[in-house]
Design an enzyme around this catalytic site. Structure first.
Site, short mmCIF file in Angstrom:
data_model
loop_
_atom_site.label_atom_id
_atom_site.label_comp_id
_atom_site.label_asym_id
_atom_site.label_seq_id
_atom_site.Cartn_x
_atom_site.Cartn_y
_atom_site.Cartn_z
N GLU A 1 -1.22 -5.16 8.81
CA GLU A 1 -0.34 -4.63 9.86
C GLU A 1 -0.90 -4.92 11.25
O GLU A 1 -2.06 -4.60 11.54
CB GLU A 1 -0.20 -3.11 9.68
N ASP B 1 0.84 -1.21 0.00
CA ASP B 1 0.00 0.00 0.00
C ASP B 1 0.87 1.25 0.00
O ASP B 1 0.37 2.37 -0.03
CB ASP B 1 -1.03 -0.01 1.13
N SER B 2 2.21 1.07 -0.04
CA SER B 2 3.12 2.19 -0.33
C SER B 2 2.74 2.77 -1.70
O SER B 2 3.10 3.90 -2.02
CB SER B 2 4.58 1.73 -0.33
N LYS C 1 -1.07 -9.36 3.19
CA LYS C 1 -0.34 -8.83 4.35
C LYS C 1 -1.22 -7.80 5.03
O LYS C 1 -1.90 -7.02 4.35
CB LYS C 1 0.98 -8.20 3.90
N GLU D 1 9.37 -3.79 10.24
CA GLU D 1 9.70 -2.45 9.71
C GLU D 1 10.19 -1.54 10.83
O GLU D 1 9.54 -1.40 11.89
CB GLU D 1 8.45 -1.84 9.04
O1 KIV Z 1 3.52 -1.04 1.56
C1 KIV Z 1 4.68 -1.48 1.47
O2 KIV Z 1 5.38 -1.27 0.48
C2 KIV Z 1 5.19 -2.24 2.60
C3 KIV Z 1 6.66 -2.50 2.63
C4 KIV Z 1 7.36 -1.28 3.04
C5 KIV Z 1 7.00 -3.64 3.52
O3 KIV Z 1 4.46 -2.59 3.47
#
Ligand code: KIV
Length: 293
Positions: free
Chosen positions: A143, A74-75, A141, A210
């Site tokens: 958090e 989600d980056s 994934k 992280e």
């Molecule tokens: O959203 C993302 O790119 C991430 C990575 C930084 C692990 O969660």
């Protein structure tokens, strides 16, 4: 009145037949990477180099370079969509980019991030992880640790592999007032140990750490049977993950302590575009454009 524009300056430098579409590009060959492959890599002491991708060409390029885990993170919100942080990313946006990445049919395991608030309840978590899988993700994934354990268990019970994410949690940036390193205080170390344990027992196949202090990341890595994948968490994790545009120097407007860009892509793009633009504007037309009545 009919206006006719002269196109003397234009030339076609590609064949008239259409270029191959992504669907015509041959899928990668080789053994498909699964969560078990990554667990086996840890058991053999092999490091896991992971990167993010948000579209077809980058997924394809990372896969051809042999990266075993590709994350549609989600980056996306910050490095592609221009949001100030990841809390603005929606399920629709994630699905759109997961579909694009999945069209590369990578050999790598393709993991999708569950965006902010998409796993607030167990029902949301199951429904939205299924949407991401329908879009082409092979694992998801999210958090958090003990705080989202019912959601993690429900995702896993629905048959979807789960990648954990502990330490600094970017989706909590607003409530935490910034991005802070975790593990400096003993209470944080204890919380990380307990959250890690909870995710391992639930059945996560790996955990992203992280901005965890390197000694705590090393301790977690030593004590669990599944891989840890660090980002700004020191050299002793089982693998490392970076946001690909950070690695390639695509975003020259900020710098990060944990990434040294290996390419100055932004500078190179500016230079090539300027050179091309100058070549276009400097070219003389053989006959000036004209209009006839
Ligand atoms: O959203 C993302 O790119 C991430 C990575 C930084 C692990 O969660």
């Amino acid at each position: 009145m009919l206006s006719i524009l002269s196109i003397n300056c234009l030339s076609l430098n590609f064949p008239l037949s259409s270029p191959p579409s992504p669907a015509m590009v041959k899928p990668m060959t080789g053994t498909k990477v699964t969560p078990d492959t990554l667990r086996a890599m840890k058991a053999r002491g092999e490091r896991i180099a992971s990167l993010t991708a948000y579209d077809f060409p980058m997924t394809r390029l990372l896969d051809e370079a042999g990266v075993p885990l590709i994350l549609v993170g989600d980056s996306l919100g910050m490095v592609v969509l221009g949001y100030p942080d990841t809390t603005h990313v929606t399920m629709d946006e994630m699905e759109h980019h997961v579909r694009a990445a999945a069209r590369a049919k990578p050999r790598a395991l393709l993991v999708a991030d569950m965006p902010f608030r998409s796993y607030a309840t167990v029902e949301d978590a199951v429904r939205n992880s299924q949407r991401l899988v329908a879009a082409g993700a092979e694992a998801v994934k999210a958090e958090g640790g003990r705080g989202i354990l019912p959601q993690v268990k429900a995702i896993l019970s629905s048959g979807i592999p789960f990648l954990g994410h502990l330490g600094m949690l970017p989706q909590h940036v607003l409530e935490e007032g910034g991005y802070h390193v975790k593990g400096k205080k003993e209470a944080e170390r204890h919380a990380l140990l307990a959250d890690t344990d909870a995710l391992v027992n639930a059945g996560a196949f790996a955990i992203v750490l992280e901005l965890v202090t390197p000694p705590v990341a090393a301790e977690l890595t030593r004590t669990i049977p599944i891989p840890t994948i660090g980002i700004g968490a020191g050299p002793d994790c089982d693998g490392q993950i970076l946001v690909t545009p950070d690695l390639l120097g695509m975003l020259p407007w900020y710098s990060l302590k944990h990434v040294k860009p290996r390419l100055n892509a932004a500078e190179q793009i500016r230079a090539v575009v300027k050179e091309w633009k100058d070549s276009v504007t400097a070219a003389k037309c053989s006959e000036p454009a004209h209009a006839t009545k």
